[in-house]
Design a protein around this motif. Structure first.
Motif, PDB file in Angstrom:
ATOM      1  N   ILE A 159       0.835  -1.206   0.000  1.00 59.56           N
ATOM      2  CA  ILE A 159       0.000   0.000   0.000  1.00 59.56           C
ATOM      3  C   ILE A 159       0.867   1.253   0.000  1.00 59.56           C
ATOM      4  O   ILE A 159       0.564   2.239  -0.662  1.00 59.56           O
ATOM      5  CB  ILE A 159      -0.950  -0.013   1.214  1.00 59.56           C
ATOM      6  N   GLY A 160       1.964   1.210   0.766  1.00 58.85           N
ATOM      7  CA  GLY A 160       2.873   2.342   0.825  1.00 58.85           C
ATOM      8  C   GLY A 160       2.442   3.400   1.819  1.00 58.85           C
ATOM      9  O   GLY A 160       1.492   3.217   2.598  1.00 58.85           O
ATOM     10  N   LEU A 161       3.108   4.519   1.791  1.00 58.38           N
ATOM     11  CA  LEU A 161       2.812   5.642   2.675  1.00 58.38           C
ATOM     12  C   LEU A 161       1.844   6.572   1.959  1.00 58.38           C
ATOM     13  O   LEU A 161       2.242   7.373   1.116  1.00 58.38           O
ATOM     14  CB  LEU A 161       4.102   6.385   3.043  1.00 58.38           C
ATOM     15  N   PHE A 162       0.537   6.430   2.268  1.00 62.91           N
ATOM     16  CA  PHE A 162      -0.500   7.186   1.583  1.00 62.91           C
ATOM     17  C   PHE A 162      -0.393   7.025   0.067  1.00 62.91           C
ATOM     18  O   PHE A 162      -0.539   7.980  -0.696  1.00 62.91           O
ATOM     19  CB  PHE A 162      -0.443   8.668   1.970  1.00 62.91           C
ATOM     20  N   GLY A 163      -0.134   5.779  -0.358  1.00 61.85           N
ATOM     21  CA  GLY A 163      -0.034   5.486  -1.782  1.00 61.85           C
ATOM     22  C   GLY A 163       1.351   5.657  -2.368  1.00 61.85           C
ATOM     23  O   GLY A 163       1.610   5.239  -3.495  1.00 61.85           O
ATOM     24  N   LEU A 164       2.286   6.269  -1.622  1.00 59.33           N
ATOM     25  CA  LEU A 164       3.657   6.458  -2.100  1.00 59.33           C
ATOM     26  C   LEU A 164       4.491   5.231  -1.751  1.00 59.33           C
ATOM     27  O   LEU A 164       4.481   4.763  -0.612  1.00 59.33           O
ATOM     28  CB  LEU A 164       4.270   7.708  -1.451  1.00 59.33           C
ATOM     29  N   ASP A 165       5.183   4.697  -2.733  1.00 58.69           N
ATOM     30  CA  ASP A 165       6.006   3.504  -2.535  1.00 58.69           C
ATOM     31  C   ASP A 165       6.988   3.734  -1.390  1.00 58.69           C
ATOM     32  O   ASP A 165       7.682   4.750  -1.338  1.00 58.69           O
ATOM     33  CB  ASP A 165       6.768   3.205  -3.837  1.00 58.69           C
ATOM     34  N   TRP A 166       7.057   2.761  -0.467  1.00 61.65           N
ATOM     35  CA  TRP A 166       7.975   2.894   0.671  1.00 61.65           C
ATOM     36  C   TRP A 166       9.422   3.055   0.205  1.00 61.65           C
ATOM     37  O   TRP A 166      10.218   3.717   0.884  1.00 61.65           O
ATOM     38  CB  TRP A 166       7.861   1.677   1.592  1.00 61.65           C
ATOM     39  N   ASP A 167       9.775   2.462  -0.940  1.00 57.99           N
ATOM     40  CA  ASP A 167      11.148   2.590  -1.435  1.00 57.99           C
ATOM     41  C   ASP A 167      11.494   4.025  -1.798  1.00 57.99           C
ATOM     42  O   ASP A 167      12.673   4.381  -1.881  1.00 57.99           O
ATOM     43  CB  ASP A 167      11.349   1.701  -2.666  1.00 57.99           C
ATOM     44  N   LYS A 168      10.478   4.854  -2.022  1.00 55.39           N
ATOM     45  CA  LYS A 168      10.718   6.255  -2.365  1.00 55.39           C
ATOM     46  C   LYS A 168      10.689   7.158  -1.141  1.00 55.39           C
ATOM     47  O   LYS A 168      10.700   8.372  -1.268  1.00 55.39           O
ATOM     48  CB  LYS A 168       9.679   6.721  -3.387  1.00 55.39           C
TER      49      LYS A 168
END
Length: 384
Positions: A147-156
């Motif tokens: 899912i990521g951080l509010f849709g932002l990829d965790w890798d970014k």
């Protein structure tokens, strides 16, 4: 004059205070609205919403815990693969010396001759898979990681992606090793049939790294990534069990070792290029949000190859002794172990000539190149 200066600073700080107040009010406004809406609802709806919110808190708590806790991590883990002595992997064990006095003794001696030495290289590969998916949760396929951080990829982001990158680096070393086991090491000069257990292990480890229990393309339930990797570890152990019974092949020849070392050198060389590209083109210091996943991927790859190459030294003991590679192999292991001492709390990708922010990518890249150089030297000796 002094009064005017005081009034100026007073008005300035008052304006700053009002601005901060408005900013805080803007941020808190949705939560205040939700709080009022929640208190006006019925008891049943409150209970359902409370359970839902509690579930989210528990899931994120588990996610944060698993991404920060590295179970079984030990830079000296490879020592276990140098404790066994004897001939190369796959060769028959020498029966215990003694006088044969009966037919029963002769049968026992014949049985002993049929016992072969297991491969520590295969053991190390299976142990690394076990470390990734059994001792630890496989982060890349966890729902909250996807899912990521509010849709932002965790890798970014600079948060919670270090362990995932490290695991993928270890997995890269494991994948390369299983390919070589199938193509060369587990066959006789490439002319015999492919070993079914090794083939199954290779196929399972090539599976996508981020598959969860459900997916959209194709739509429907799926088998998650860790299940495939656990199956691969079981297949590797099955191969070694058969190898001990002399029912499988481990071809510990010099040309096979040459090819194995050459493929690892190429694999590490590709990682070195990734580190160099990031280090040269992005000098944001501690604010480079992609530097940490580059660093920990390379670190995981070196971590995996440290155990694999330590085990390969035992499996190819006769070749290394005959080609007088002991000193070069010692240097290779020393460089691999030294690289694992680099474990900064925060990864910085500063300019190499900078004095404020260090360049951890360049530092690790130096060891990657040293390891690759050692592998190339070993390859040249084996190619003579």
């Amino acid at each position: 004059m002094l009064d005017a200066i005081v009034r100026f600073f007073t008005r300035t700080f008052q304006a700053i205070g009002r601005g901060l107040g408005l900013a805080v009010a803007f941020v808190l406004k949705p939560f205040v609205w939700l709080g009022r809406w929640f208190t006006s609802r019925g008891v049943i709806l409150k209970i359902l919403l409370g359970v839902f919110l509690l579930g989210i808190v528990v899931l994120y708590g588990y996610f944060f815990w698993t991404t920060q806790r590295w179970n079984g991590f030990d830079p000296d883990y490879a020592r276990v693969y140098e404790t066994r002595t004897g001939t190369e992997a796959g060769t028959p064990k020498t029966p215990t010396a003694g006088i044969i006095t009966s037919d029963e003794d002769a049968k026992e001696t014949e049985t002993a001759v049929k016992t072969c030495r297991r491969s520590l290289l295969v053991d190390a590969t299976a142990d690394l898979v076990d470390f990734n998916v059994n001792q630890n949760a496989w982060i890349s396929s966890m729902l909250l990681y996807k899912i990521g951080l509010f849709g932002l990829d965790w890798d970014k982001t600079p948060f919670f992606d270090n362990k995932a990158s490290f695991q993928r680096g270890v997995n890269q070393a494991v994948r390369r090793t299983t390919i070589e086991l199938v193509d060369t090491l587990g066959r006789v000069r490439g002319t015999s049939q492919i070993d079914p257990d090794l083939q199954s292990a290779r196929g399972s480890l090539q599976f996508d790294e981020s598959t969860w229990y459900f997916g959209w393309s194709p739509f429907g339930p799926k088998t998650p990534t860790p299940s495939f990797y656990r199956s691969a570890a079981k297949d590797l152990k099955k191969f070694n069990t058969r190898l001990e019974k002399c029912e499988a092949v481990f071809d510990a020849r010099a040309d096979n070792l040459l090819q194995f070392v050459d493929r690892i050198a190429n694999d590490i060389g590709a990682t070195s290029a990734i580190l160099r590209e990031r280090s040269e083109n992005y000098n944001s210091g501690w604010f480079d949000t992609r530097a940490d996943d580059r660093f920990w991927f390379a670190y995981g790859q070196l971590y995996g190859y440290y155990g694999i190459l330590k085990a390969a030294r035992t499996d190819f003991a006769d070749v290394i002794e005959e080609r007088r590679l002991t000193a070069l192999w010692d240097e290779l292991e020393q460089q691999l172990r030294a690289s694992l001492n680099i474990r900064p709390t925060i990864i910085s990708n500063g300019a190499e000539s900078g004095w404020l922010m260090p360049s951890h990518l360049a530092t690790l890249g130096f060891y990657v190149l040293r390891v690759r150089s050692n592998l190339v030297e070993i390859r040249l000796v084996l190619d003579r």
